[in-house]
Design an enzyme around this catalytic site. Sequence first.
Site, PDB file in Angstrom:
ATOM      1  N   GLY A   9      24.443  -0.985   1.648  1.00 25.33           N
ATOM      2  CA  GLY A   9      23.748  -2.265   1.631  1.00 25.33           C
ATOM      3  C   GLY A   9      23.306  -2.746   0.274  1.00 25.33           C
ATOM      4  N   GLY A  10      23.977  -2.323  -0.823  1.00 22.01           N
ATOM      5  CA  GLY A  10      23.601  -2.811  -2.146  1.00 22.01           C
ATOM      6  C   GLY A  10      22.178  -2.441  -2.490  1.00 22.01           C
ATOM      7  N   THR A  30      32.107   3.686  -1.771  1.00 15.99           N
ATOM      8  CA  THR A  30      32.233   2.240  -1.636  1.00 15.99           C
ATOM      9  C   THR A  30      33.481   1.687  -2.307  1.00 15.99           C
ATOM     10  OG1 THR A  30      31.018   0.160  -1.943  1.00 15.99           O
ATOM     11  CG2 THR A  30      30.928   1.725  -3.746  1.00 15.99           C
ATOM     12  N   SER A  76      24.663   0.987 -10.025  1.00 13.60           N
ATOM     13  CA  SER A  76      24.770   1.123  -8.573  1.00 13.60           C
ATOM     14  C   SER A  76      23.394   1.347  -7.973  1.00 13.60           C
ATOM     15  CB  SER A  76      25.680   2.314  -8.236  1.00 13.60           C
ATOM     16  OG  SER A  76      25.657   2.595  -6.850  1.00 13.60           O
ATOM     17  N   SER A  77      23.300   1.181  -6.662  1.00 17.27           N
ATOM     18  CA  SER A  77      22.087   1.541  -5.920  1.00 17.27           C
ATOM     19  C   SER A  77      22.340   2.684  -4.936  1.00 17.27           C
ATOM     20  CB  SER A  77      21.558   0.331  -5.144  1.00 17.27           C
ATOM     21  OG  SER A  77      21.089  -0.663  -6.017  1.00 17.27           O
ATOM     22  N   THR A  83      29.687  -0.661   1.914  1.00 18.16           N
ATOM     23  CA  THR A  83      29.572   0.714   1.438  1.00 18.16           C
ATOM     24  C   THR A  83      29.458   1.574   2.677  1.00 18.16           C
ATOM     25  OG1 THR A  83      28.481  -0.017  -0.601  1.00 18.16           O
ATOM     26  CG2 THR A  83      28.104   2.259   0.042  1.00 18.16           C
ATOM     27  N   ARG A  99      31.767   7.640  -9.697  1.00 13.69           N
ATOM     28  CA  ARG A  99      31.683   6.186  -9.814  1.00 13.69           C
ATOM     29  C   ARG A  99      32.843   5.687 -10.671  1.00 13.69           C
ATOM     30  NH1 ARG A  99      29.750   1.459  -7.678  1.00 13.69           N
ATOM     31  NH2 ARG A  99      28.419   0.239  -9.061  1.00 13.69           N
ATOM     32  N   ASP A 145      29.811  -5.362 -10.241  1.00 14.26           N
ATOM     33  CA  ASP A 145      28.500  -4.736 -10.411  1.00 14.26           C
ATOM     34  C   ASP A 145      28.046  -4.731 -11.865  1.00 14.26           C
ATOM     35  OD1 ASP A 145      28.095  -4.344  -7.763  1.00 14.26           O
ATOM     36  OD2 ASP A 145      28.549  -2.202  -7.748  1.00 14.26           O
TER      37      ASP A 145
END
Length: 575
Positions: A477-478, A412, A455-456, A394, A103, A436
């Site tokens: 898709g967040g 992403t 993040s998801s 993403t 990340r 984010d």
Amino acid sequence: MKKFHLLCCTMALMATLAGTATAAPRAEITDVFSRHGMVSSAHELASKAGVEIMQKGGNAVDAAVATALALNVVEPNASGIGGGGFMTVRFAETGEVVVIDYRETAPKSSTKDMYASEEAKEKKISKLGGLSIAVPGQTLGLWTALTKYGTMTWAEVAAPAIRLAEEGFVLVPMQNDIIKDNMEKLTDYNDIANVAFLDVEGFPLQAGDIVKQPKLAEAFKLIGEKGPRKAFYDGPIGKAVVEAVNKAGGNMALADLKEYDVAIRKPVRGTYRGYEIFSCPPASSGGTHIVELLNIMENLPVGGWIANGPEYLHYLGESLKLVFADRQKYMGDTAFLNVPLAGLTSKAYAKTLFERIKPYEVMEKVEPGDPWPYDSEANKTAYIGDAVSEQVSTTHFSVVDQRGNIVSSTNTVNYFFGSGVMVPEYGFVLNNQMDDFSQNPESVNAPEPGKRPLSSMSPTIVLDPQGQPFMTVGAAGGWRIITTVGQLIMNVIDFGMTMDQAIEQPRAHAHANDGKASRLQIENFIDPETVIFLNMRGHDVETVSHIGTAQGILFKGGMMNGGADSRRLGVSVGF
């Protein structure tokens, strides 16, 4: 009296709908089966790149790196070396599962209040331009995965992507639409001559045109020749990144790139009806809250209901509200705060949440629960969370090799085409991952130097009750990644669907922010009678075009069963 009348109407309608068939899938089911290896990704050419590497003797990690690099070429709006991601890997020989966290991180110049002013919000500086760009992690992440767990060289696994970049690929209508929708920011921050997706006059390339990206190919070659540190993080690519960021109004130094590092983490673990779940830990909230959602739903006889029927969608929607209320309050980068992970993934805690759900009432006010009694009270912390709205751009892919090694990876650049800023010398898009972070400087998710934004992303691996590989799945898709992956797991385990059946079914989503429940979103090809029932029960139903996009592989009858989402350009390829 009104509630009694509604209850009677609801029960009568339930009886009517008891025999209603499952809602029709979004598209024709195209399950793919193979015995030796498989890649399921958001683009056929990327899936073929991964399979090509396995056919040359590479393992699942080699194929995963090849797939990720090919996606950078054929789906540059969604991921690439200007972004970051996560990779969950299970090794067949040992059964060990690890998560590689690459990340992005906030630059040293970041401050908690950098997006707090009205001017910052009005100019959207967290979304567009140089101040929206976090330190990219994907290059070092892929290199780490390859050198630690792969068997081939970077040059070998990058060869399909380099070929695609140099020879080009054919643009399709969906991609043309994405370019058109993002043309303004691409032209605002770049010389059109440096944007491979625009023609010489600055207009979007049309469907059927060939897209060539020789500069991106040069970046891939340079990384292979010099390694990620000398090429990217302390070399010519990194210097070009810093120059592009700062020219677009940012404040990044080469030292930010030099100090970036990848983390190898233990996965979040949970179970659902005896199946074991391995997924992403913080700074992704995905794995934790997928486990929390499944723990709540495990209290219900889901398998005895109609798939996507009103009973199921009511409890799913109410459960999601509780999950997202907890996400907002408790989740963030564990290097900067204590997160009650044991509590949030506790079945006993999930039982307390389940008991808040009423069969014929809809929650409008949803406060977070208290997982601390199910965790370590000594670590209990009071802080302000924030519900950051992540975007849809993403990509996820899943890989299985003939040895049984499994990779699930989500990557992403955040929004489609990220910040809009491209690195002109090397032709790749830079993320806008700083969006984010929270704009509230008092939030635990406010920007700080070196912090990973929440993040998801949820690259997930599932084992069956005997401990054997069962499924690898993930989504884009967040927030809706959490929603999508949870529903896919239930579609397969509770409803016995194949992989592509599970993916193509209509999906639902709900959440809660600041104590207030959202509307219940349902994809617009759901059974209309189900929507009527949900409205009668009290849900404020909103139909939407799509909720998340997913790719996955299921182990079924001694075969690998791939599914890929028609909501994007997903294709599974096996051999």
